[in-house]
Design a protein around this motif. Structure first.
Motif, mmCIF file in Angstrom:
data_model
loop_
_atom_site.group_PDB
_atom_site.id
_atom_site.type_symbol
_atom_site.label_atom_id
_atom_site.label_comp_id
_atom_site.label_asym_id
_atom_site.label_seq_id
_atom_site.Cartn_x
_atom_site.Cartn_y
_atom_site.Cartn_z
ATOM 1 N N GLN A 206 0.833 -1.190 0.000
ATOM 2 C CA GLN A 206 0.000 0.000 0.000
ATOM 3 C C GLN A 206 0.871 1.245 0.000
ATOM 4 O OE1 GLN A 206 -3.809 0.022 2.524
ATOM 5 N NE2 GLN A 206 -2.470 -1.329 3.703
ATOM 6 N N TYR A 220 -5.148 9.295 1.906
ATOM 7 C CA TYR A 220 -5.691 8.086 1.299
ATOM 8 C C TYR A 220 -4.709 6.940 1.490
ATOM 9 C CZ TYR A 220 -9.489 10.493 -1.184
ATOM 10 O OH TYR A 220 -10.622 11.194 -1.497
ATOM 11 N N GLN A 222 -3.871 3.506 -0.543
ATOM 12 C CA GLN A 222 -4.149 2.902 -1.851
ATOM 13 C C GLN A 222 -3.492 1.539 -1.967
ATOM 14 O OE1 GLN A 222 -4.219 5.520 -5.158
ATOM 15 N NE2 GLN A 222 -3.697 3.960 -6.672
ATOM 16 N N ARG A 229 -8.673 2.493 -3.177
ATOM 17 C CA ARG A 229 -8.190 3.343 -2.106
ATOM 18 C C ARG A 229 -9.335 3.733 -1.181
ATOM 19 N NH1 ARG A 229 -6.986 9.463 -4.393
ATOM 20 N NH2 ARG A 229 -9.114 9.996 -5.023
#
Length: 422
Positions: A206, A220, A222, A229
């Motif tokens: 991530q 965020y 993702q 996300r």
């Protein structure tokens, strides 16, 4: 969106195979304090438009800060295996070690053989065979650079890895991932909204990053495999500076309250529970976790100027680390815990510096341009950072010994780098 995973298969491993019946009694040092001379003969050609394997290996080793590559014009020949090395001739070049090999094109890609050899002990240190398609070919070269690096230093090499960074061209911002030397960049996010402070999760699956939504900065997370996300809950406030804990359980970040007050929080990514770590009513930001996850370093202006502090992971036992200079920001803990890299005001320039975890041993590594956002490679021996050259924002890399400084050939304005875990 899925970003490309290297397509390399490791098939064979050999070690300590003699080149001859006699061997010297001197061993290659496992603690290289100066640049060790090495040689990298030609491997043969690969995909059109890509650097050959030998050029990739030479580039990585030369810029590591721990090796000097003997000029290929001094090579007596180009052996393609350990057995083909004439040790007497190669000793005259001054090389302590070398890596030799051969590229074999196949119907589906390439097979590359590589042998790492000590010219001191006259023994083969390790042998590998790599299978790759054209897209993964460049990474093979970096794997081979890592092979020799580890055999000489005793530490895993940093080259066969990735960096992420923000690239701006005109009014567009891209969050890109590239190989550690800037090769083969791929965008995982693109738009006209600024992107700030990308941070890798511990296993590299991530990225956390900051962008803007409804005029507020938000974080965020993702997923790199599928592009999905989700937003860290912000409750209408501005969030910034995300940092994953080493075990991936927590995300530390900065949160703005009223009147510019900025405090550090950590969120349990499994339960969503948030804990406020600082309560000073000033600015606290830029958290970075120690390798064991027991401490956080961060920046605060609680004593007037921006300085680096350390606290336990629960917010207790806060102590100041930086005392040299009136401005010290952007701390980054080395994965091996030996150093903290940071940005240090030095002779009127925002320079790249490092210090020990207790604040001692301050060294300036680069003072040639206003530096930003240092990040360590997984071995803790190299740092990627942003700086300015010729009116451009560029990415540089340097070793913790101050050697090997180079700038990545990336088009556009590049900033906010982060080195991926290996």
């Amino acid at each position: 969106m899925q970003w490309p995973i290297r397509r390399i298969t490791l098939l064979m491993a050999l070690s300590a195979l003699p080149l001859s019946a006699s061997a010297l009694t001197v061993n290659i040092s496992k603690a290289v304090s100066s640049s060790a001379p090495v040689a990298v003969p030609a491997f043969g050609s690969g995909p059109a438009g890509q650097p050959d394997i030998a050029s990739i290996v030479r580039y990585d080793l030369q810029h590591s800060g721990y090796f000097s590559v003997i000029n290929p014009t001094l090579y007596p020949d180009d052996p393609h295996s350990a057995a083909a090395i004439n040790v007497t001739q190669w000793e005259k070049t001054g090389a302590l070690a070398m890596v030799v090999g051969k590229v074999h094109p196949t119907s589906s890609g390439y097979v590359v053989d590589a042998d790492a050899v000590s010219l001191i002990t006259q023994k083969m240190l390790a042998g590998r065979r790599y299978v790759s398609d054209a897209e993964g070919y460049h990474m093979v070269g970096q794997e081979i650079a890592d092979l020799l690096y580890q055999q000489i230093t005793g530490e895993p090499g940093p080259f066969a890895s990735h960096i992420t960074y923000v690239n701006q061209q005109g009014s567009h911002y891209d969050l890109d991932i590239a190989q550690s030397d800037g090769w083969n960049p791929h965008s995982i996010l693109r738009g006209k909204i600024p992107i700030i402070s990308p941070a890798w999760s511990p296993r590299g699956r991530q990225l956390a990053y900051v962008t803007y939504r409804h005029r507020h900065s938000v974080i965020y997370l993702q997923n790199l495999a599928n592009g999905q996300r989700h937003q860290v809950p912000d409750q209408g406030t501005a969030l910034s500076a995300p940092a994953f804990s080493p075990n991936g359980q927590y995300l530390a970040f900065a949160k703005v309250w009223e009147r510019g007050r900025t405090e550090l929080l950590r969120e349990n990514l499994q339960t969503g529970h948030e804990q406020v770590l600082t309560r000073t009513g000033t600015v606290n930001t830029s958290p970075s976790w120690s390798p064991g996850g027991h401490h956080l370093v961060f920046v605060s202006n609680r004593q007037g100027s921006a300085q680096i502090y350390q606290m336990q992971a629960n917010g207790s036992h806060i102590q100041r680390l930086s005392y040299s200079g009136g401005y010290n920001v952007s701390p980054s803990y080395a994965p091996d815990g030996r150093w903290i890299a940071y940005v240090h005001a030095y002779r009127g320039v925002l320079s790249l510096a490092e210090m020990r975890p207790d604040g001692s041993g301050v060294q300036v590594l680069y003072d040639g341009g206003n530096c930003e956002h240092p990040s360590f490679a997984s071995d803790g021996r190299m740092i990627v950072f942003a700086t300015h050259r010729g009116g451009q924002k560029v990415l540089g890399e340097v070793a913790i010994n101050g050697k090997g400084l180079h700038f990545l050939p990336i088009a556009g304005q590049s900033n906010e780098p982060a080195w991926a875990p290996h």
